[in-house]
Design a protein around this motif. Structure first.
Motif, PDB file in Angstrom:
ATOM      1  N   ASP A 102       0.823  -1.139   0.074  1.00 57.00           N
ATOM      2  CA  ASP A 102      -0.365   0.596  -0.120  1.00 57.00           C
ATOM      3  C   ASP A 102       1.029   1.480  -0.442  1.00 57.00           C
ATOM      4  O   ASP A 102       0.575   2.361   0.723  1.00 57.00           O
ATOM      5  N   ILE A 103       2.162   0.846  -0.229  1.00 53.91           N
ATOM      6  CA  ILE A 103       3.098   2.164  -0.092  1.00 53.91           C
ATOM      7  C   ILE A 103       2.552   2.747  -1.395  1.00 53.91           C
ATOM      8  O   ILE A 103       2.237   3.316  -2.198  1.00 53.91           O
ATOM      9  N   HIS A 104       2.665   5.224  -1.535  1.00 51.61           N
ATOM     10  CA  HIS A 104       2.396   5.465  -2.301  1.00 51.61           C
ATOM     11  C   HIS A 104       3.016   6.726  -2.044  1.00 51.61           C
ATOM     12  O   HIS A 104       3.424   7.247  -0.819  1.00 51.61           O
ATOM     13  N   PRO A 105       3.034   7.707  -2.591  1.00 48.04           N
ATOM     14  CA  PRO A 105       3.516   8.898  -2.713  1.00 48.04           C
ATOM     15  C   PRO A 105       2.969   9.804  -1.583  1.00 48.04           C
ATOM     16  O   PRO A 105       1.516  10.101  -1.593  1.00 48.04           O
ATOM     17  N   LYS A 106       3.306  10.283  -0.410  1.00 46.88           N
ATOM     18  CA  LYS A 106       2.597  11.330   0.713  1.00 46.88           C
ATOM     19  C   LYS A 106       3.198  12.903   0.263  1.00 46.88           C
ATOM     20  O   LYS A 106       1.815  13.265  -0.155  1.00 46.88           O
ATOM     21  N   SER A 107       4.553  13.070  -1.345  1.00 47.48           N
ATOM     22  CA  SER A 107       4.755  14.204  -1.253  1.00 47.48           C
ATOM     23  C   SER A 107       5.040  14.290  -2.263  1.00 47.48           C
ATOM     24  O   SER A 107       6.346  13.424  -2.709  1.00 47.48           O
ATOM     25  N   VAL A 108       5.666  15.421  -2.985  1.00 48.68           N
ATOM     26  CA  VAL A 108       6.255  15.296  -4.186  1.00 48.68           C
ATOM     27  C   VAL A 108       6.987  17.383  -4.427  1.00 48.68           C
ATOM     28  O   VAL A 108       6.049  17.493  -4.858  1.00 48.68           O
ATOM     29  N   THR A 109       8.214  16.876  -4.486  1.00 51.56           N
ATOM     30  CA  THR A 109       8.562  18.480  -4.458  1.00 51.56           C
ATOM     31  C   THR A 109      10.188  18.181  -5.506  1.00 51.56           C
ATOM     32  O   THR A 109      10.607  17.412  -5.551  1.00 51.56           O
ATOM     33  N   THR A 121       4.168   6.940   1.965  1.00 52.14           N
ATOM     34  CA  THR A 121       4.594   6.502   3.079  1.00 52.14           C
ATOM     35  C   THR A 121       3.481   5.633   3.060  1.00 52.14           C
ATOM     36  O   THR A 121       3.280   5.028   2.270  1.00 52.14           O
ATOM     37  N   ALA A 122       2.998   4.591   4.241  1.00 50.48           N
ATOM     38  CA  ALA A 122       1.946   3.052   3.984  1.00 50.48           C
ATOM     39  C   ALA A 122       1.318   3.462   5.547  1.00 50.48           C
ATOM     40  O   ALA A 122       2.765   4.248   6.789  1.00 50.48           O
ATOM     41  N   LYS A 123       1.076   2.734   5.692  1.00 51.17           N
ATOM     42  CA  LYS A 123       0.293   2.515   6.809  1.00 51.17           C
ATOM     43  C   LYS A 123       0.619   2.191   7.975  1.00 51.17           C
ATOM     44  O   LYS A 123       0.096   2.889   9.374  1.00 51.17           O
ATOM     45  N   GLU A 124       1.898   1.428   7.713  1.00 45.79           N
ATOM     46  CA  GLU A 124       2.169   0.326   8.791  1.00 45.79           C
ATOM     47  C   GLU A 124       3.715   0.168   8.581  1.00 45.79           C
ATOM     48  O   GLU A 124       3.975  -0.257   9.190  1.00 45.79           O
ATOM     49  N   ALA A 125       4.216   1.474   8.239  1.00 41.00           N
ATOM     50  CA  ALA A 125       5.455   1.872   8.245  1.00 41.00           C
ATOM     51  C   ALA A 125       6.107   3.098   8.053  1.00 41.00           C
ATOM     52  O   ALA A 125       4.734   3.877   7.831  1.00 41.00           O
ATOM     53  N   ASP A 126       7.095   3.304   8.666  1.00 46.45           N
ATOM     54  CA  ASP A 126       7.823   4.916   8.688  1.00 46.45           C
ATOM     55  C   ASP A 126       7.682   5.496   7.159  1.00 46.45           C
ATOM     56  O   ASP A 126       7.513   4.478   6.441  1.00 46.45           O
ATOM     57  N   ASP A 127       7.556   6.858   6.530  1.00 42.20           N
ATOM     58  CA  ASP A 127       7.762   7.044   6.078  1.00 42.20           C
ATOM     59  C   ASP A 127       9.360   7.882   5.540  1.00 42.20           C
ATOM     60  O   ASP A 127       9.943   6.767   5.690  1.00 42.20           O
TER      61      ASP A 127
END
Length: 456
Positions: A102-109, A121-127
């Motif tokens: 379920d990992i996905h991008p939280k932000s793109v800069t 980011t993912a529900k059960e893992a650190d960013d």
């Protein structure tokens, strides 16, 4: 004249990916430090985040760059930050299996260096933060780049018959090969291109440092077999191998009864006073592609039917089963540089062929749809091509010659020969009438040097 398939055809070796396993404690440590975990089936919510560069965007939880939308796990897996890849060893510090689904991008800069910073980011893992240059994203978006990053040189492969080889064969002086970087590169690239290359005017003597081993080690490490690091090809009484006789040695490849046969064979001629004994070489890839063009049913029969090779003599018993034609199972999408069918290797060695072990009864043939008689017909057709005189390159060793050839591509044979006396066949003092020294290289060692010389 060569057929259309006989001009320039590129082929590849299957890349052997091996995964290292970590102890449970180390895996847990990676999970905490890298923002990774073994598995998650959670579905992430939609979001839309954009960097300042219009060429990159984050839509529906996936990164799009120009015209490519990346799979999240693939792009996260390609991160090369110091947490993911050790700067010194250049080896990965995590396993792909640790990345949450379920990992996905939280932000793109976009950074001041015109690089892209993606926070995963993912529900059960650190960013986790990854940084990619524009060039890196372009590479990852290109299937041809991903292929060429390992096999750029593959497009230089030349299929040949005897007439073609005479115009493309690389032959350099031994001293040039040993002392001139450009000459050395010429031999290595030529060996890959046609599967055959020669050195001339090497010292025709035996010293404490075996010359053929010295030639081989300039490319890579030697593959030691039960014959040793190097071996003598001479005519012997009560020989344990047909190569150690004066008989005609038919077209074959060496050690196909090994799970990993040698990739390259080298032969150094020390003496040759024999009447006859010419060496014959055939490009088996040329023959196989000709078979594909003229009789595709036979071609595919040779890719499927299992043939067992063995060596059972002198206290050794080796055996391995493989098809005559092995195809590359990856990179199947045809491109201008790569044909839709790529041959990985050919396996042909009648002197060392064992009795058939599989699918030789009607019940077995029907069950697996492997027809033994169809295989025999296909093999007969293939043999007619390799035994066509115009497809065979023939030469005779002179003292000081060194032949290098690709053992899984180029078939080799030797005509029968005669010596002036029986003593010359097996002189106890080493005064043989015909004497070659041989050694092997693993294909991995050769490809490593080839990639280095190709700048990959």
């Amino acid at each position: 004249m060569m057929s259309g398939l006989s001009r320039l055809v590129c082929f590849t070796r299957r890349v052997d990916h091996r995964v290292g396993f970590c102890a449970k404690g180390i895996f847990s440590l990676y999970t905490r430090q890298r923002g990774l975990r073994r598995y998650s089936s959670a579905v992430s919510s939609k979001n839309t985040l954009e960097a300042t560069d219009p060429e990159i965007a984050c839509n529906d939880n996936q990164i799009s760059f120009k015209h490519t939308t990346f799979e999240n796990v693939f792009l996260r897996d390609a991160c090369s930050c110091s947490e993911c890849v050790d700067p010194s060893t250049q080896q990965r510090r995590f396993s792909t299996g640790q990345i949450p689904l379920d990992i996905h991008p939280k932000s793109v800069t976009q950074t001041e260096n015109e690089e892209y910073k993606i926070t995963w980011t993912a529900k059960e893992a650190d960013d986790h933060v990854s940084v990619y240059s524009q060039n890196r994203l372009e590479q990852l978006a290109s299937s041809s780049w991903r292929y060429n990053s390992r096999w750029q040189f593959a497009r230089d492969t030349v299929l040949w018959d005897a007439a073609t080889l005479r115009g493309t064969l690389v032959s350099r002086l031994y001293d040039e090969y040993m002392n001139d970087d450009l000459a050395f590169k010429d031999v290595v690239l030529g060996l890959y291109s046609t599967g055959l290359a020669f050195l001339r005017n090497a010292p025709a003597r035996v010293d404490s440092e075996v010359l053929v081993e010295k030639v081989a080690r300039k490319i890579g490490y030697i593959k030691e077999t039960f014959y040793g690091t190097s071996w003598d090809v001479v005519s012997l009484p009560d020989a344990k191998n047909i190569a150690y006789t004066s008989e005609n040695l038919p077209l074959h490849m060496d050690l196909l009864y090994y799970e990993s046969p040698p990739g390259v064979q080298l032969l150094h001629c020390i003496t040759n006073r024999a009447d006859g004994g010419e060496s014959v070489y055939v490009d088996s890839f040329y023959a196989a592609y000709e078979l594909l063009a003229t009789d595709p049913v036979s071609f595919y029969s040779l890719t499927r039917f299992p043939v067992t090779f063995h060596y059972r003599n002198d206290g050794y018993h080796y055996a391995y089963t493989r098809p005559v034609i092995e195809l590359d199972s990856f990179y199947k999408k045809p491109t201008p540089e790569h044909p839709p069918v790529r041959i990985k290797s050919i396996n042909y060695s009648p002197p060392f062929q064992a009795p058939f072990e599989h699918f030789v009864t009607q019940d077995e043939g029907v069950e697996r749809k492997l027809d033994f008689r169809e295989f025999i017909r296909a093999l007969n057709t293939f043999e007619k091509i390799i035994h066509e005189p115009s497809h065979q390159f023939e030469t005779k060793f002179r003292p000081g010659d060194v032949a290098l050839f690709m053992n899984r591509r180029v078939l080799h044979s030797r005509r029968g020969f005669k010596l002036t006396s029986l003593t010359e066949s097996h002189d106890n003092d080493g005064n043989y009438g015909r004497w070659l020294k041989g050694t092997y290289l693993d294909i991995d060692s050769f490809y490593s040097k080839l990639r280095e010389l190709s700048g990959l």
